[in-house]
Design a protein around this motif. Structure first.
Motif, mmCIF file in Angstrom:
data_model
loop_
_atom_site.group_PDB
_atom_site.id
_atom_site.type_symbol
_atom_site.label_atom_id
_atom_site.label_comp_id
_atom_site.label_asym_id
_atom_site.label_seq_id
_atom_site.Cartn_x
_atom_site.Cartn_y
_atom_site.Cartn_z
ATOM 1 N N VAL A 1 0.891 -1.153 0.000
ATOM 2 C CA VAL A 1 0.000 0.000 0.000
ATOM 3 C C VAL A 1 0.933 1.206 0.000
ATOM 4 N N VAL A 2 0.973 1.910 -1.120
ATOM 5 C CA VAL A 2 1.919 3.014 -1.289
ATOM 6 C C VAL A 2 1.149 4.230 -1.794
ATOM 7 N N THR A 3 0.911 5.169 -0.897
ATOM 8 C CA THR A 3 0.187 6.373 -1.304
ATOM 9 C C THR A 3 1.091 7.601 -1.355
ATOM 10 N N PHE A 4 2.313 7.475 -0.785
ATOM 11 C CA PHE A 4 3.190 8.648 -0.717
ATOM 12 C C PHE A 4 4.485 8.400 -1.496
ATOM 13 N N ALA A 5 4.378 7.862 -2.709
ATOM 14 C CA ALA A 5 5.555 7.524 -3.508
ATOM 15 C C ALA A 5 6.265 8.777 -3.984
ATOM 16 N N ALA A 6 7.584 8.778 -3.897
ATOM 17 C CA ALA A 6 8.390 9.886 -4.392
ATOM 18 C C ALA A 6 8.846 9.558 -5.814
ATOM 19 N N ASP A 7 8.033 9.945 -6.787
ATOM 20 C CA ASP A 7 8.415 9.831 -8.184
ATOM 21 C C ASP A 7 8.531 8.387 -8.669
ATOM 22 N N TRP A 8 7.648 7.538 -8.201
ATOM 23 C CA TRP A 8 7.559 6.203 -8.785
ATOM 24 C C TRP A 8 6.114 5.761 -8.773
ATOM 25 N N SER B 1 3.573 10.843 -6.772
ATOM 26 C CA SER B 1 3.640 9.616 -7.551
ATOM 27 C C SER B 1 3.683 9.934 -9.039
ATOM 28 N N THR B 2 4.162 8.980 -9.816
ATOM 29 C CA THR B 2 4.163 9.120 -11.272
ATOM 30 C C THR B 2 2.749 9.408 -11.775
ATOM 31 N N GLU B 3 1.759 8.774 -11.153
ATOM 32 C CA GLU B 3 0.378 8.939 -11.587
ATOM 33 C C GLU B 3 -0.054 10.404 -11.580
ATOM 34 N N LEU B 4 0.423 11.160 -10.572
ATOM 35 C CA LEU B 4 0.004 12.561 -10.434
ATOM 36 C C LEU B 4 1.018 13.530 -11.030
ATOM 37 N N TYR B 5 1.949 13.029 -11.833
ATOM 38 C CA TYR B 5 2.991 13.894 -12.390
ATOM 39 C C TYR B 5 2.433 15.149 -13.062
ATOM 40 N N PRO B 6 1.333 15.060 -13.817
ATOM 41 C CA PRO B 6 0.812 16.289 -14.425
ATOM 42 C C PRO B 6 0.465 17.358 -13.392
ATOM 43 N N GLU B 7 0.179 16.947 -12.150
ATOM 44 C CA GLU B 7 -0.154 17.947 -11.121
ATOM 45 C C GLU B 7 1.074 18.583 -10.499
ATOM 46 N N TRP B 8 2.108 17.775 -10.208
ATOM 47 C CA TRP B 8 3.252 18.343 -9.483
ATOM 48 C C TRP B 8 4.457 18.626 -10.372
ATOM 49 N N GLY B 9 4.519 18.022 -11.554
ATOM 50 C CA GLY B 9 5.647 18.245 -12.455
ATOM 51 C C GLY B 9 5.892 19.725 -12.747
ATOM 52 N N PRO B 10 4.828 20.504 -13.052
ATOM 53 C CA PRO B 10 5.041 21.923 -13.379
ATOM 54 C C PRO B 10 5.648 22.737 -12.238
ATOM 55 N N ASP B 11 5.551 22.253 -10.980
ATOM 56 C CA ASP B 11 6.141 22.989 -9.856
ATOM 57 C C ASP B 11 7.651 23.170 -10.025
ATOM 58 N N ARG B 12 8.279 22.242 -10.745
ATOM 59 C CA ARG B 12 9.733 22.330 -10.906
ATOM 60 C C ARG B 12 10.124 23.528 -11.770
ATOM 61 N N GLU B 13 9.204 23.985 -12.630
ATOM 62 C CA GLU B 13 9.427 25.210 -13.399
ATOM 63 C C GLU B 13 9.046 26.419 -12.554
#
Lengths: 190, 312, 333
Positions: C164-171, C229-241
């Motif tokens: 059960v992994v809900t807090f994955a760091a980029d996987w 998580s990778t699944e939510l990348y569209p949500e958090w990915g833009p934060d890096r910009e």
């Protein structure tokens, strides 16, 4: 009476993130007590490899040839499942076809209990693959290679296919290619 | 906690030559659980012997082991048979698992020879709890079969018992040739019997990773030979007794060595070697580094000769 | 993003600062679990499971994620015994670490009563009997600990066959489930060449019950966002910009040092390995209040080789993070 620890081999196994396909069709494993040869698709290359395997295997042990049009077809699928259920330990399962289909056959064989040592495969081409979309969480057949971008047939996002492959699902990881101007995540631990 | 004090609460002779012990915590509390096929290393009158646990490993309140008396052995089993009494306390290490069932197996084919039945009994208990499919072949000398009742009860009478060697070999070959894909084989018994079973399976196309065995040998623990280590910085010499690690000996004599895992894995306790030949037993150094012989992992490695020099 | 329930002082006091040196490289940095580590601000590591002021908030977030995305939890059929074993082991750990609120009582051979006073929960169950728990055992216990849980089955190799992994760091757990340990770590730079993963694999294969180990891992995360998580990348990915364009005060508030305390436990009944991942996050503005942490984190971030920074997804803002930390102590950036 006492016991000793079993001798374990400490040979570091490779850590593949991509399927490691042989350049030529692998030879028939002579140590088997039966063979199941699975050919998917009607192209000449597939038929030729399957034919050569069967000719060699039949001279060694009982051999079953399963010819399928498409792994997704329910009747074809049932035929494959039945052949695997009949198989006894000692069997070797050999699959030939395009990459997507070969991966589907190998996954079915693993689900039926087979392990790597009992499986051999040859891809006539690697133009297609099963792609797992991290966003719609479904697996789709796409004509593309790792590193390329495709539109997801499920959720219409533009995805990058990563060089990250799982034998358990028989698929490649893909995720949103344009959420930021950065390479997408690799799907492994930080 | 790496050792246990265990009270002998019962001891019986179920068949000639075998003594079964029941062990419990002196204060009656639960004992550490164990994986099916685990063994217990017990101090038997000055020796450490490993015995397979035959009881249920889930939240246990007692352990049972069955000990075959080996008259010309090193003395441990004789001590259990002749000296140890109910009501006495023995010292044991925590149970160790080196012969576990494979959870993903479609079926478990279990083959036991003589006292080698002990870990198989433990496997059968877990198989019953989790409704795993099993097939059992147990070969023993007429009148000397330990745990026959347990094996029959745990398989609803389906276990196949063999007292004729030729008949067993013939039946075994048929059984190995007709197992569903996904079956795993487990075998425990005398070395010649294990070799025969494994060779038969290999001949019938079974891959190595489907084969599991537990062999009887001499000692589960390898305490190593004693040696001396000379600390060149101070000129002092420290004795490293058998059963004490170099790291422990250095710590005792006041030399601090950074360390983490103490299992030869993490690489923290690497120390240089100025003279002498290391006996490498770690997983950290590469083959080249080991061959160079100019460093070792103090937590597990020792000296191949009577002494080592380290620039500490 | 998680709303914060704890005070800044609480977060700092329990923070497992991960850098023993001014330079970070991958290593098999395992050590025996359960030893308390003193830090300049407090301590961590006394227990295998850790409950802090974020307990209720993080459990609510986990429940919400699982409701929206069931692929974050999976127990392959052969892992059912391991799931029970994990649940039992975690209850024992909780009862040992928090005896005033958590108790596990034996009622009969396989019959038990579990009380979790923090959640007001009492549950009687029969070990191994799925019908006696309200849901699948691993999911049930994961609703009572802040740790993510992965269970590894040992065959020829180790396979991540449940979790059960809900807090994955980029996987992506949903993708990685069923993969071997070596496959999962295939993309990590350097570790194959340096043999770190192979050594870790050999170590795990030999791990014995009742002797848990732990290690730490770290990265940077923008915002107090546990689910990257990778699944939510569209949500958090833009934060890096986005983070490159914010002012310094916002930067120090948003950029978090994210530390995972990972426990490795050989389960005593099934023989599976339980891998616990507990995630702690501290914004740079709080990290900088502990002088030795501020100085060391700046050194590590500045020195980290580019391939490692790239893999951790922090290449575009780690230089600024290092400069920010140096400036916070009055050093030249």
């Amino acid at each position: 009476m006492t016991l000793t620890e079993p001798v374990t081999e400490v040979v570091p196994p490779p850590a593949p993130s991509l399927p490691d396909w042989p350049a030529d069709p692998p030879a028939v494993d002579p140590s088997a007590t039966s063979y199941v040869v699975v050919a998917v698709g009607a192209d000449a290359g597939t038929r030729e490899v399957a034919g050569a395997w069967v000719a060699d295997a039949e001279g060694r042990a009982p051999t079953t040839l399963v010819v399928l049009d498409a792994v997704a077809d329910p009747r074809d699928r049932a035929e494959l499942t039945e052949a695997l259920e009949r198989a006894r330990t000692g069997v070797r399962v050999m699959a030939v076809g395009g990459q997507h289909d070969v991966l589907a056959v190998l996954t079915a064989a693993r689900d039926a209990g087979a392990i790597d040592a009992e499986l051999a495969a040859y891809c006539t081409h690697t133009d297609d693959l099963p792609m797992y979309c991290a966003h719609c969480r479904a697996t789709h057949r796409v004509e593309a290679r790792p590193g390329e971008e495709v539109t997801c047939p499920g959720c219409a996002r533009v995805l990058e296919i990563h060089a990250h492959f799982t034998r358990a699902l028989g698929s490649f990881l893909a995720s949103d290619a344009h959420a930021a101007g950065l390479p997408g995540p690799t799907g492994a631990r930080p | 906690m790496t050792t246990l004090e265990l009270l002998v609460t019962a001891a019986v002779h179920p068949v000639p030559g075998i003594r079964s012990l029941t062990l419990a915590a002196p204060d009656g509390r639960d004992l550490p659980g164990f994986v099916p096929g685990s063994h217990l290393v017990i101090e038997c009158g000055g020796r450490s012997n490993a015995y397979s646990l035959t009881s249920d490993g889930t939240a246990p309140t007692s352990y049972t082991v069955s000990v075959l008396e080996v008259p010309d052995g090193s003395g441990g089993s004789r001590w259990v048979h002749r000296e140890l009494r109910v009501g006495e306390v023995v010292t044991a290490r925590l149970p160790r698992s080196l012969f576990p069932p494979v959870a993903r197996a479609a079926k478990h084919l279990l083959v036991a020879g003589g006292i080698g039945v002990t870990p198989i009994v433990s496997h059968l208990r877990a198989a019953r709890t989790w409704r795993r499919e099993t097939e059992v072949h147990y070969v023993f000398r007429e009148g000397r079969g330990a745990h026959v009742d347990d094996v029959l009860a745990l398989t609803d009478g389906a276990a196949e018992l063999h007292t004729d060697r030729a008949e067993f070999c013939a039946r075994l070959e048929k059984a190995l040739a007709d197992q569903p894909l996904g079956t795993h084989l487990y075998v425990c018994g005398p070395a010649a019997m294990i070799d025969h079973v494994l060779d038969t399976a290999r001949g019938l196309g079974w891959p190595e990773s489907r084969l599991h065995c537990e062999r009887f040998g001499l000692d589960a623990l390898d305490p190593g030979d004693p040696f001396d280590v000379t600390l060149t910085a101070t000129g002092t010499t420290v004795r490293v007794p058998s059963g004490t690690s170099l790291l422990e000996a250095l710590e005792t004599s006041g030399v601090d060595v950074p360390n983490l895992c103490r299992q030869g894995v993490c690489g923290e306790c690497r120390i240089p070697v100025a003279a002498g030949t290391p006996l490498h037993r770690d997983l950290f150094l590469t083959e080249e580094e080991k061959a160079a012989g100019d460093a070792l992992m103090a937590c597990v490695s020792r000296s191949a000769g009577p002494s080592l020099e380290v620039p500490l | 993003m998680t709303a914060l329930a704890s005070s800044a002082a609480e977060l700092i006091a329990g923070f497992p600062f991960p850098f023993p040196e001014d330079r970070y490289r991958y290593s098999t940095n395992v050590e025996p679990a359960g030893r308390s580590v003193s830090t300049p601000a407090g301590q961590w590591g006394a227990a295998v499971v850790d409950i802090d002021g974020e307990y209720a908030a993080e459990l609510a977030e986990r429940a919400d994620i699982l409701r929206r995305d069931p692929t974050r939890a999976e127990v392959l059929p052969h892992m059912q015994p391991a799931a029970w074993d994990a649940a039992m082991t975690l209850m024992r750990e909780l009862a040992t670490a928090y005896p005033s609120t958590m108790t596990l009582e034996r009622l009969g051979d396989a019959r038990w009563r579990w009380t979790n006073g923090l959640l007001g929960l009492t549950q009687e169950f029969v070990y191994g009997d799925g019908g006696t728990l309200p849901e699948e055992p691993l999911r049930w216990i994961a609703g009572q600990v802040q740790e993510d849980v992965v269970l590894l089955d040992q065959r020829d190799q180790l396979y991540g066959d449940a979790g059960v992994v809900t807090f994955a760091a980029d996987w992506s757990f949903g993708f990685d489930v069923g993969m071997s340990f070596l496959e999962i770590h295939g993309p990590v730079p350097r570790v194959r060449e340096e043999g770190v993963i192979t050594r870790a694999h050999e170590f795990l294969k030999r791990l014995q019950p009742h002797q848990p180990y732990r290690r730490t891992n770290w990265t940077l995360t923008i915002g107090r966002r546990l689910d990257v998580s990778t699944e939510l990348y569209p949500e958090w990915g833009p934060d890096r910009e986005m983070i490159q364009r914010v002012d310094d005060a916002t930067f120090g508030r948003l950029v978090h040092l994210r530390v995972e305390v990972q426990h490795l436990v050989r389960l005593p009944d099934s023989g599976a390995i339980m891998f616990l991942i507990r995630t702690y996050m501290l914004p740079l503005e709080l990290l900088a209040t502990v002088e030795s942490w501020r100085r060391r984190a700046a050194e590590v971030l500045a020195e980290l080789p580019a391939d490692m920074a790239d893999y951790k997804g922090i290449i575009k803002y780690r230089d600024r993070a290092a400069s920010w930390l140096r400036a916070a102590g009055g050093e030249a950036p």
